[in-house]
Motif scaffolding. Structure first.
Motif, PDB file in Angstrom:
ATOM      1  N   ALA A   1       0.828  -1.207   0.000  1.00 36.72           N
ATOM      2  CA  ALA A   1       0.000   0.000   0.000  1.00 36.72           C
ATOM      3  C   ALA A   1       0.862   1.258   0.000  1.00 36.72           C
ATOM      4  O   ALA A   1       0.563   2.226  -0.705  1.00 36.72           O
ATOM      5  CB  ALA A   1      -0.927  -0.006   1.218  1.00 36.72           C
ATOM      6  N   LEU A   2       1.947   1.249   0.772  1.00 40.64           N
ATOM      7  CA  LEU A   2       2.844   2.407   0.820  1.00 40.64           C
ATOM      8  C   LEU A   2       3.566   2.602  -0.509  1.00 40.64           C
ATOM      9  O   LEU A   2       3.770   3.735  -0.961  1.00 40.64           O
ATOM     10  CB  LEU A   2       3.864   2.227   1.948  1.00 40.64           C
ATOM     11  CG  LEU A   2       3.294   2.295   3.368  1.00 40.64           C
ATOM     12  CD1 LEU A   2       4.348   1.856   4.385  1.00 40.64           C
ATOM     13  CD2 LEU A   2       2.808   3.709   3.692  1.00 40.64           C
ATOM     14  N   GLU A   3       3.914   1.495  -1.140  1.00 45.36           N
ATOM     15  CA  GLU A   3       4.565   1.584  -2.446  1.00 45.36           C
ATOM     16  C   GLU A   3       3.579   2.123  -3.482  1.00 45.36           C
ATOM     17  O   GLU A   3       3.947   2.929  -4.343  1.00 45.36           O
ATOM     18  CB  GLU A   3       5.084   0.209  -2.863  1.00 45.36           C
ATOM     19  CG  GLU A   3       5.905   0.247  -4.141  1.00 45.36           C
ATOM     20  CD  GLU A   3       6.442  -1.123  -4.528  1.00 45.36           C
ATOM     21  OE1 GLU A   3       7.178  -1.198  -5.508  1.00 45.36           O
ATOM     22  OE2 GLU A   3       6.095  -2.119  -3.845  1.00 45.36           O
ATOM     23  N   ARG A   4       2.338   1.688  -3.396  1.00 42.58           N
ATOM     24  CA  ARG A   4       1.304   2.167  -4.318  1.00 42.58           C
ATOM     25  C   ARG A   4       1.080   3.673  -4.154  1.00 42.58           C
ATOM     26  O   ARG A   4       0.706   4.361  -5.090  1.00 42.58           O
ATOM     27  CB  ARG A   4      -0.004   1.421  -4.056  1.00 42.58           C
ATOM     28  CG  ARG A   4      -1.050   1.623  -5.149  1.00 42.58           C
ATOM     29  CD  ARG A   4      -2.305   0.810  -4.911  1.00 42.58           C
ATOM     30  NE  ARG A   4      -3.034   1.255  -3.742  1.00 42.58           N
ATOM     31  CZ  ARG A   4      -3.220   0.537  -2.650  1.00 42.58           C
ATOM     32  NH1 ARG A   4      -2.714  -0.685  -2.569  1.00 42.58           N
ATOM     33  NH2 ARG A   4      -3.895   1.019  -1.623  1.00 42.58           N
ATOM     34  N   ARG A   5       1.342   4.176  -2.960  1.00 38.38           N
ATOM     35  CA  ARG A   5       1.177   5.610  -2.691  1.00 38.38           C
ATOM     36  C   ARG A   5       2.457   6.398  -2.956  1.00 38.38           C
ATOM     37  O   ARG A   5       2.556   7.557  -2.574  1.00 38.38           O
ATOM     38  CB  ARG A   5       0.734   5.814  -1.241  1.00 38.38           C
ATOM     39  CG  ARG A   5      -0.655   5.250  -0.953  1.00 38.38           C
ATOM     40  CD  ARG A   5      -1.089   5.558   0.474  1.00 38.38           C
ATOM     41  NE  ARG A   5      -2.459   5.174   0.696  1.00 38.38           N
ATOM     42  CZ  ARG A   5      -2.844   4.017   1.258  1.00 38.38           C
ATOM     43  NH1 ARG A   5      -1.922   3.143   1.649  1.00 38.38           N
ATOM     44  NH2 ARG A   5      -4.124   3.739   1.419  1.00 38.38           N
ATOM     45  N   SER A   6       3.462   5.762  -3.546  1.00 41.68           N
ATOM     46  CA  SER A   6       4.717   6.425  -3.940  1.00 41.68           C
ATOM     47  C   SER A   6       5.499   6.944  -2.741  1.00 41.68           C
ATOM     48  O   SER A   6       6.214   7.942  -2.846  1.00 41.68           O
ATOM     49  CB  SER A   6       4.429   7.589  -4.911  1.00 41.68           C
ATOM     50  OG  SER A   6       3.608   7.180  -5.971  1.00 41.68           O
ATOM     51  N   LEU A   7       5.389   6.269  -1.587  1.00 41.07           N
ATOM     52  CA  LEU A   7       6.073   6.729  -0.388  1.00 41.07           C
ATOM     53  C   LEU A   7       7.337   5.934  -0.079  1.00 41.07           C
ATOM     54  O   LEU A   7       8.122   6.334   0.787  1.00 41.07           O
ATOM     55  CB  LEU A   7       5.123   6.649   0.819  1.00 41.07           C
ATOM     56  CG  LEU A   7       3.917   7.608   0.765  1.00 41.07           C
ATOM     57  CD1 LEU A   7       2.972   7.357   1.919  1.00 41.07           C
ATOM     58  CD2 LEU A   7       4.381   9.057   0.756  1.00 41.07           C
ATOM     59  N   LEU A   8       7.545   4.811  -0.746  1.00 34.38           N
ATOM     60  CA  LEU A   8       8.707   3.966  -0.477  1.00 34.38           C
ATOM     61  C   LEU A   8       9.680   3.975  -1.644  1.00 34.38           C
ATOM     62  O   LEU A   8       9.301   4.171  -2.795  1.00 34.38           O
ATOM     63  CB  LEU A   8       8.276   2.517  -0.215  1.00 34.38           C
ATOM     64  CG  LEU A   8       7.469   2.217   1.043  1.00 34.38           C
ATOM     65  CD1 LEU A   8       7.288   0.714   1.187  1.00 34.38           C
ATOM     66  CD2 LEU A   8       8.138   2.782   2.283  1.00 34.38           C
ATOM     67  N   GLU A   9      10.949   3.742  -1.325  1.00 34.01           N
ATOM     68  CA  GLU A   9      11.966   3.456  -2.329  1.00 34.01           C
ATOM     69  C   GLU A   9      12.410   2.006  -2.153  1.00 34.01           C
ATOM     70  O   GLU A   9      12.608   1.546  -1.037  1.00 34.01           O
ATOM     71  CB  GLU A   9      13.186   4.373  -2.152  1.00 34.01           C
ATOM     72  CG  GLU A   9      13.000   5.766  -2.681  1.00 34.01           C
ATOM     73  CD  GLU A   9      14.304   6.547  -2.668  1.00 34.01           C
ATOM     74  OE1 GLU A   9      15.292   6.075  -2.058  1.00 34.01           O
ATOM     75  OE2 GLU A   9      14.348   7.639  -3.256  1.00 34.01           O
ATOM     76  N   LYS A  10      12.563   1.300  -3.262  1.00 33.30           N
ATOM     77  CA  LYS A  10      13.041  -0.084  -3.223  1.00 33.30           C
ATOM     78  C   LYS A  10      14.551  -0.121  -3.428  1.00 33.30           C
ATOM     79  O   LYS A  10      15.081   0.622  -4.251  1.00 33.30           O
ATOM     80  CB  LYS A  10      12.379  -0.915  -4.322  1.00 33.30           C
ATOM     81  CG  LYS A  10      11.005  -1.436  -4.000  1.00 33.30           C
ATOM     82  CD  LYS A  10      10.534  -2.312  -5.158  1.00 33.30           C
ATOM     83  CE  LYS A  10       9.142  -2.851  -4.908  1.00 33.30           C
ATOM     84  NZ  LYS A  10       8.674  -3.687  -6.040  1.00 33.30           N
ATOM     85  N   TRP A  11      15.199  -0.992  -2.673  1.00 27.75           N
ATOM     86  CA  TRP A  11      16.625  -1.237  -2.860  1.00 27.75           C
ATOM     87  C   TRP A  11      16.813  -2.736  -3.044  1.00 27.75           C
ATOM     88  O   TRP A  11      16.369  -3.531  -2.220  1.00 27.75           O
ATOM     89  CB  TRP A  11      17.427  -0.752  -1.652  1.00 27.75           C
ATOM     90  CG  TRP A  11      17.506   0.741  -1.560  1.00 27.75           C
ATOM     91  CD1 TRP A  11      16.477   1.601  -1.291  1.00 27.75           C
ATOM     92  CD2 TRP A  11      18.663   1.560  -1.757  1.00 27.75           C
ATOM     93  NE1 TRP A  11      16.912   2.891  -1.293  1.00 27.75           N
ATOM     94  CE2 TRP A  11      18.259   2.907  -1.578  1.00 27.75           C
ATOM     95  CE3 TRP A  11      19.998   1.293  -2.054  1.00 27.75           C
ATOM     96  CZ2 TRP A  11      19.140   3.971  -1.689  1.00 27.75           C
ATOM     97  CZ3 TRP A  11      20.879   2.361  -2.161  1.00 27.75           C
ATOM     98  CH2 TRP A  11      20.451   3.681  -1.993  1.00 27.75           C
TER      99      TRP A  11
END
Length: 502
Positions: A378-388
């Motif tokens: 959900a946080l990724e869908r809201r553009s709040l996370l960065e993936k490493w």
């Protein structure tokens, strides 16, 4: 000599290069038509190859630095008489904003054009964090592909219109005086219009209706538009990806918009008065992840306070978010679930990429791993996370801008919790201090820990010299409490009481 002129194909190519150098779009940059003392509609006619008033034609050329307007005009009378008139699409773009400048994004524009024109996708979304340029990209795309549709309608959702209000507005774009009383009727009539016309419908700022009563209705409405048979396309810009729609299918594609690459970000900064050769410019761009809005916000401060010295600004180790962006991110944070907020707090405390397994082990109360995964998605869908991505496993962290806002929220709410406990002598007011260990892992210099020191300073400002007594009072309240009730409270208070910044 005729009092009207039209641009030749070669002339339009010359004008196109000139406006790109300025960072202007074809029809959405207000400064262009204002400098030419004309209107957006006339500028559109210029690009469509229509004949326009001679003086305005010359002014449009001069506005982008072209003095030799004769090289742009198609002057052959014989050619003018035999020219085939290109059908002009119906445009309803009254709600489209003006655009100051636009740089790069050629790859994104090509991808969007491919989806909407070659693949005929029914639904395309542009998603990304606030300020990243979603609306600007949509405007530039409209400039690029509007002649490939016979109808183009732009509607802004920033005012959170009801769905029935939006449907009536859309239907009146096709036929004046239409009024529908219910969503089902309005949706059916809209689909009929989308079947009759090859239309590009832009819904800008879909996130405005999330968490509103209309959220569910809008979701169902968008799903229905993407599933029904018609010959039109719907383009949506939003900070959040719509729920329950399968991405990367023949009918739906999603573009997750990132910041500007270095070259394009440098062009933007050059348009704001930098030379592009300043020391630290690359670091500045990376710090703000190429976010166009934030780069525009921070440049006046660097120029006025630091005399344009980017390195001097960076040496302050501070991050300028700007009131507008701060409000947006704060509102977005407040709309999250408790678990989603907890995840962001942990990532703000650690300030480094964290794996799912590590995150799971630090949650005070055991939570179903599936729920934690859903929270991350959900946080990724809201553009709040960065993936490493490492050789071992996927990790997550926060963009610096989000990190700054979440950290400020963490400190502010923690101060409020402590004050409530001091006033009520009831530790049940503790939430963050109970569930989160505030010391960043691997910290040797506690007084140098950013969150702890900022929190201590705010508490000192509130309580002054009585702060040590406040800490002792809280520790006394913890006596005879169960480990679950105390959580991280005791450890957090003990480490705060050991900080001496005076």
């Amino acid at each position: 000599m005729s009092n009207s002129l039209k641009a030749s194909t070669a002339g339009l190519a010359i004008v196109d290069k000139s406006r790109q150098r300025l960072g202007w779009t074809k029809t959405s940059t207000a400064r262009w038509w204002q400098d030419a003392h004309t209107s957006r509609a006339t500028l559109r006619r210029f690009w469509q190859g229509d004949r326009i008033q001679r003086e305005i034609f010359i002014a449009i050329c001069q506005a982008v630095g072209i003095g030799n307007w004769e090289a742009i005009a198609e002057l052959s009378n014989a050619d003018l008489e035999s020219t085939v008139v290109i059908p002009t699409p119906y445009l309803d773009c009254n709600e489209a904003p003006d655009l100051e400048s636009f740089y790069g994004r050629n790859q994104e524009l090509a991808q969007l054009e491919e989806w909407l024109t070659s693949q005929n996708c029914k639904l395309v979304t542009i998603n990304g964090i606030a300020g990243i340029g979603k609306t600007a990209l949509a405007l530039a795309l409209v400039d690029r592909i509007q002649l490939k549709f016979d109808c183009l309608i732009w509607k802004s959702l920033q005012t959170s219109p009801s769905l029935i209000s939006l449907l009536n507005s859309l239907l009146n774009s096709f036929e004046q005086g239409v009024v529908v009383q219910n969503i089902q009727q309005g949706t059916a009539q809209l689909i009929q219009q989308l079947q009759k016309h090859h239309c590009l419908l832009i819904l800008d700022g879909l996130e405005a209706i999330f968490s509103q009563p209309e959220d569910l209705s809008y979701g169902q409405f968008i799903q229905q538009l993407s599933r029904e048979r018609h010959q039109s396309c719907i383009l949506i810009s939003s900070r959040e990806q719509p729920n329950n729609i399968e991405t990367n299918t023949k009918i739906y594609h999603c573009l997750n918009l990132k910041g500007l690459p270095k070259t394009e970000a440098v062009e933007l900064l050059q348009s704001r008065g930098f030379t592009g050769k300043e020391l630290g410019l690359s670091v500045l761009i990376q710090l703000y992840r190429g976010n166009p809005l934030v780069l525009k916000l921070v440049t006046p401060l660097i120029q006025s306070v630091f005399g344009g010295n980017v390195a001097a600004f960076l040496s302050q180790h501070t991050l300028i978010v700007g009131d507008r962006l701060r409000v947006i991110l704060k509102q977005q944070f407040e709309q999250l679930s408790g678990l989603e907020q907890d995840i962001l707090y942990w990532l703000a405390i650690w300030q480094e990429p964290v794996s799912f397994s590590r995150l799971q082990t630090h949650l005070l109360i055991s939570v179903d791993p599936a729920m934690v995964l859903e929270g991350i998605v959900a946080l990724e869908r809201r553009s709040l996370l960065e993936k490493w991505v490492s050789d071992y496993e996927l990790s997550f962290t926060l963009q610096p801008l989000v990190m700054k806002v979440v950290t400020d929220e963490l400190i502010e709410h923690t101060v409020q919790e402590i004050d409530r406990v001091v006033q009520s002598h009831d530790i049940r007011h503790f939430q963050i201090l109970r569930t989160h260990w505030l010391l960043r892992p691997g910290t040797d210099d506690i007084a140098g820990d950013r969150i702890l020191t900022q929190l201590w300073k705010k508490l000192w400002h509130l309580y002054g010299a009585t702060l040590p007594q406040i800490f002792n009072q809280i520790l006394l309240l913890l006596k005879s409490q169960s480990p679950l009730a105390m959580g991280y409270i005791g450890s957090n208070v003990a480490i705060l009481s050991g900080i001496d910044l005076l």
